[in-house]
Design an enzyme around this catalytic site. Structure first.
Site, mmCIF file in Angstrom:
data_model
loop_
_atom_site.group_PDB
_atom_site.id
_atom_site.type_symbol
_atom_site.label_atom_id
_atom_site.label_comp_id
_atom_site.label_asym_id
_atom_site.label_seq_id
_atom_site.Cartn_x
_atom_site.Cartn_y
_atom_site.Cartn_z
ATOM 1 N N THR A 87 -54.888 65.017 -17.556
ATOM 2 C CA THR A 87 -56.371 64.532 -17.165
ATOM 3 C C THR A 87 -57.346 65.250 -17.499
ATOM 4 O OG1 THR A 87 -57.659 63.854 -15.313
ATOM 5 C CG2 THR A 87 -56.061 65.249 -14.879
ATOM 6 N N ASP A 88 -58.585 64.647 -17.818
ATOM 7 C CA ASP A 88 -59.838 65.434 -18.029
ATOM 8 C C ASP A 88 -60.326 66.373 -16.888
ATOM 9 O OD1 ASP A 88 -60.540 63.177 -16.632
ATOM 10 O OD2 ASP A 88 -62.253 62.581 -17.884
ATOM 11 N N GLU A 89 -59.794 65.958 -15.633
ATOM 12 C CA GLU A 89 -60.231 66.471 -14.302
ATOM 13 C C GLU A 89 -59.816 67.984 -14.158
ATOM 14 O OE1 GLU A 89 -59.737 64.409 -10.649
ATOM 15 O OE2 GLU A 89 -60.079 62.491 -11.749
ATOM 16 N N TYR A 149 -55.650 67.101 -6.297
ATOM 17 C CA TYR A 149 -55.019 66.462 -7.581
ATOM 18 C C TYR A 149 -55.055 67.056 -8.837
ATOM 19 C CZ TYR A 149 -54.665 63.194 -11.372
ATOM 20 O OH TYR A 149 -54.630 62.651 -12.725
ATOM 21 N N LYS A 155 -52.444 69.090 -11.310
ATOM 22 C CA LYS A 155 -52.378 68.828 -12.703
ATOM 23 C C LYS A 155 -52.553 69.804 -13.698
ATOM 24 C CE LYS A 155 -51.731 65.041 -14.277
ATOM 25 N NZ LYS A 155 -50.246 64.437 -14.661
HETATM 26 P P1 NAD Z 1 -49.689 55.680 -11.067
HETATM 27 O O1 NAD Z 1 -50.282 56.198 -9.786
HETATM 28 O O2 NAD Z 1 -49.989 54.221 -11.158
HETATM 29 O O3 NAD Z 1 -48.482 55.806 -11.318
HETATM 30 C C1 NAD Z 1 -47.490 56.948 -11.235
HETATM 31 C C2 NAD Z 1 -46.192 56.457 -11.262
HETATM 32 O O4 NAD Z 1 -45.203 57.868 -11.345
HETATM 33 C C3 NAD Z 1 -45.533 55.492 -10.209
HETATM 34 O O5 NAD Z 1 -44.572 54.618 -10.826
HETATM 35 C C4 NAD Z 1 -44.734 56.367 -9.298
HETATM 36 O O6 NAD Z 1 -43.773 55.684 -8.812
HETATM 37 C C5 NAD Z 1 -44.076 57.415 -10.398
HETATM 38 N N1 NAD Z 1 -43.842 58.837 -9.405
HETATM 39 C C6 NAD Z 1 -44.602 59.520 -8.587
HETATM 40 N N2 NAD Z 1 -43.848 60.389 -8.162
HETATM 41 C C7 NAD Z 1 -42.716 60.461 -8.878
HETATM 42 C C8 NAD Z 1 -41.690 61.292 -8.880
HETATM 43 N N3 NAD Z 1 -41.545 62.458 -8.225
HETATM 44 N N4 NAD Z 1 -40.776 61.252 -9.769
HETATM 45 C C9 NAD Z 1 -40.602 59.949 -10.479
HETATM 46 N N5 NAD Z 1 -41.413 59.094 -10.605
HETATM 47 C C10 NAD Z 1 -42.624 59.456 -9.648
HETATM 48 O O7 NAD Z 1 -50.374 56.654 -12.129
HETATM 49 P P2 NAD Z 1 -51.279 56.237 -13.508
HETATM 50 O O8 NAD Z 1 -52.675 55.900 -13.270
HETATM 51 O O9 NAD Z 1 -50.297 55.246 -14.235
HETATM 52 O O10 NAD Z 1 -51.099 57.936 -14.194
HETATM 53 C C11 NAD Z 1 -49.980 58.178 -15.126
HETATM 54 C C12 NAD Z 1 -50.285 59.464 -15.536
HETATM 55 O O11 NAD Z 1 -51.464 59.753 -16.133
HETATM 56 C C13 NAD Z 1 -50.272 60.352 -14.279
HETATM 57 O O12 NAD Z 1 -49.760 61.655 -14.608
HETATM 58 C C14 NAD Z 1 -52.004 60.802 -14.176
HETATM 59 O O13 NAD Z 1 -52.052 62.001 -13.843
HETATM 60 C C15 NAD Z 1 -52.161 60.543 -15.653
HETATM 61 N N6 NAD Z 1 -53.582 60.336 -16.072
HETATM 62 C C16 NAD Z 1 -54.148 59.040 -15.274
HETATM 63 C C17 NAD Z 1 -55.490 58.567 -15.484
HETATM 64 C C18 NAD Z 1 -55.941 57.426 -14.809
HETATM 65 O O14 NAD Z 1 -57.267 56.989 -14.969
HETATM 66 N N7 NAD Z 1 -55.065 56.579 -14.165
HETATM 67 C C19 NAD Z 1 -56.306 59.222 -16.447
HETATM 68 C C20 NAD Z 1 -55.636 60.446 -17.171
HETATM 69 C C21 NAD Z 1 -54.501 60.958 -16.726
HETATM 70 O O1 DAU Z 2 -60.485 61.210 -14.950
HETATM 71 C C1 DAU Z 2 -59.217 60.982 -15.006
HETATM 72 C C2 DAU Z 2 -58.703 60.441 -13.667
HETATM 73 O O2 DAU Z 2 -59.390 59.279 -13.199
HETATM 74 C C3 DAU Z 2 -57.252 60.358 -13.489
HETATM 75 O O3 DAU Z 2 -56.695 61.760 -13.613
HETATM 76 C C4 DAU Z 2 -56.827 60.041 -11.871
HETATM 77 O O4 DAU Z 2 -55.538 59.945 -11.824
HETATM 78 C C5 DAU Z 2 -57.484 58.722 -11.536
HETATM 79 O O5 DAU Z 2 -57.347 58.219 -10.384
HETATM 80 C C6 DAU Z 2 -59.181 58.980 -12.231
HETATM 81 O O6 DAU Z 2 -59.589 59.702 -10.968
HETATM 82 P P1 DAU Z 2 -61.142 59.296 -10.329
HETATM 83 O O7 DAU Z 2 -61.196 60.001 -8.963
HETATM 84 O O8 DAU Z 2 -62.193 59.519 -11.165
HETATM 85 O O9 DAU Z 2 -60.627 57.651 -10.126
HETATM 86 P P2 DAU Z 2 -61.241 56.616 -9.044
HETATM 87 O O10 DAU Z 2 -60.937 55.267 -9.564
HETATM 88 O O11 DAU Z 2 -60.493 57.007 -7.641
HETATM 89 O O12 DAU Z 2 -62.836 56.981 -8.626
HETATM 90 C C7 DAU Z 2 -63.673 56.578 -9.861
HETATM 91 C C8 DAU Z 2 -64.937 56.785 -9.196
HETATM 92 O O13 DAU Z 2 -65.314 55.824 -8.308
HETATM 93 C C9 DAU Z 2 -65.069 58.346 -8.623
HETATM 94 O O14 DAU Z 2 -66.342 58.959 -8.822
HETATM 95 C C10 DAU Z 2 -65.078 57.895 -6.980
HETATM 96 C C11 DAU Z 2 -65.793 56.528 -7.078
HETATM 97 N N1 DAU Z 2 -65.346 55.680 -5.957
HETATM 98 C C12 DAU Z 2 -63.888 55.467 -5.907
HETATM 99 C C13 DAU Z 2 -63.403 54.742 -5.019
HETATM 100 C C14 DAU Z 2 -61.870 54.333 -4.871
HETATM 101 C C15 DAU Z 2 -66.252 54.987 -5.238
HETATM 102 O O15 DAU Z 2 -67.393 55.020 -5.298
HETATM 103 N N2 DAU Z 2 -65.834 54.222 -4.269
HETATM 104 C C16 DAU Z 2 -64.307 53.917 -4.178
HETATM 105 O O16 DAU Z 2 -64.013 53.245 -3.170
#
Ligand code: NAD
Ligand code: DAU
Length: 352
Positions: free
Chosen positions: A133-135, A159, A163
């Site tokens: 992630t960019d975080e 989180y 990562k």
């Molecule tokens: P998600 O939470 O939707 O899915 C995660 C999956 O991992 C789920 O299916 C869960 O059951 C599985 N899982 C969790 N713990 C596990 C374990 N111990 N063993 C096997 N499986 C397990 O997440 P996502 O949004 O699809 O993100 C996928 C990946 O991409 C993550 O590594 C996250 O950090 C990264 N990522 C997400 C975003 C985003 O915006 N969603 C952005 C950048 C990077």
């Molecule tokens: O930047 C990449 C990341 O983006 C991934 O690594 C994470 O897995 C993914 O969950 C996401 O993280 P964020 O914290 O940015 O995403 P989230 O959707 O939880 O929140 C996006 C923004 O919106 C954040 O600034 C918090 C805000 N927010 C979120 C929720 C759930 C609100 O204002 N209200 C809300 O109810």
């Protein structure tokens, strides 16, 4: 060619598997623990495919991972498995350390042992790709340049710290043991099959239910949004063309404040599914207590992946958000099922 995908039943992993299977010539083995965020229904359309195998399990189960590696002889391991929701990491961080750090370590170590025993030809083509992630880079001020791959790590939430720890381990396994690793650091994804605890699906579903749209703090935090299938294409480009040991930033070049994102969702819903009262969904916006330690701004510089691998996002936020909202409007059954007891408990705890 077989790829071992972990966490493939979640949001990004399921989109990735579907896209790869459509390309043909690739078999996928998906190991997923099926936590609250994992849902095998996300892949019900490919379940019968001979190229798809599902295994319920934990990436931290070294015995099972060894077994799968020996049995399926994958050409790559792609690790999507993680606890991924920042708010949950603040409420209860332990699972994040267990999966994102310890689980990743065990998966990485098993992959290193498997790779070490391969013949030279197979060794040369094997890759371990960590989806990150960019975080990990922390938070930007409004005038700072976007994150590049050389930015130092300054994670601010449990989180992002978990990562970042994982990214360091991946780097160390390449440096120390020569494991052919690749890492992608991506910005916020959105699109079909995203669990409705994250900003965009939460807002869509709350609006349709006539519930408040909870914007944290002043809503001026900025995220860089990327449509999920663009992220999946980027991962494939990195897998096929990325240089061993490198990290690649992936982003949508689409910075927006949270408030603008929520307003845009309201606009699109006003057009696609006007409310029965005729009033815009915007009247549901409410400002709620801010997230502790909330990162102010993320922005990703994607020059490297564009120049070296020829990848660029295809969807604009405008086109991607319309497709996303239409998908949620068309998939009420999926929504009803994921909003189970566990989901309701989380919403009650987080939003009161
Ligand atoms: P998600 O939470 O939707 O899915 C995660 C999956 O991992 C789920 O299916 C869960 O059951 C599985 N899982 C969790 N713990 C596990 C374990 N111990 N063993 C096997 N499986 C397990 O997440 P996502 O949004 O699809 O993100 C996928 C990946 O991409 C993550 O590594 C996250 O950090 C990264 N990522 C997400 C975003 C985003 O915006 N969603 C952005 C950048 C990077
Ligand atoms: O930047 C990449 C990341 O983006 C991934 O690594 C994470 O897995 C993914 O969950 C996401 O993280 P964020 O914290 O940015 O995403 P989230 O959707 O939880 O929140 C996006 C923004 O919106 C954040 O600034 C918090 C805000 N927010 C979120 C929720 C759930 C609100 O204002 N209200 C809300 O109810």
């Amino acid at each position: 060619m077989t790829i071992l995908v972990t966490g493939g039943s979640g949001f990004i992993g399921s989109n990735f598997i579907r896209n790869v299977l459509l390309l043909g010539n690739v078999s996928i083995v998906n190991i997923d623990k099926l936590t609250y965020a994992g849902n095998s229904e996300n892949l019900s359309d490919v379940e019968g495919s001979r190229s798809y195998t599902f295994v319920k399990g934990d990436i931290g189960d070294s015995g099972l991972i060894n077994e799968l590696l020996i049995k399926h002889k994958p050409r790559a391991v792609i690790n999507f498995a993680a606890e991924s929701h920042v708010d949950r990491s603040i409420a209860s961080p332990e699972d994040f350390i267990a999966t994102n750090v310890v689980g990743l370590f065990r998966l990485l170590n098993a992959s290193k042992d498997y790779w070490s025993d391969l013949g030279q030809k197979d060794k040369d083509v094997f890759r371990f790709l960590q989806v990150s992630t960019d975080e990990v880079y922390g938070s930007l001020d409004s005038l700072d340049p976007a994150f590049s791959e050389t930015n130092r790590f300054e994670p601010n939430s449990p989180y992002s710290a978990s990562k970042a720890a994982a990214d360091h381990l991946v780097r160390a396994y390449h440096h120390t043991y020569g494991l052919p690793t690749l890492t992608t650091n991506c910005s916020n994804n959105y699109g079909p099959f995203q669990f409705p605890e994250k900003l965009i699906p939460l807002m869509i579903l709350n609006a349709l239910d006539g519930k408040g749209l909870p914007v944290y703090g002043d809503g001026q935090q900025i995220r860089d949004w990327l449509y999920v299938t663009d992220h999946c294409d980027a991962i494939l480009s990195v897998l096929n063309k990325g240089l061993i040991g490198e990290t690649y930033n992936i982003g949508g070049e689409s910075e927006m404040t949270n408030l603008d994102v929520v307003r845009k969702i309201c606009d699109v819903l006003d057009e696609l599914r006007p409310s029965s009262s005729g009033e815009s969904y915007e009247h549901l916006i409410e400002y709620v207590t801010d997230r502790p330690g909330h990162d102010r701004r993320y922005a990703v510089d994607i020059t490297k992946v564009k120049k070296e691998l020829g990848w660029a996002p295809r969807q604009s936020f405008g086109s991607g958000i319309k497709k996303t909202i239409q998908w949620y409007l068309d998939n009420q059954e999926w929504i009803d099922r994921v909003r189970s007891g566990a989901y309701r408990e989380w919403v009650a705890k987080q939003y009161g």
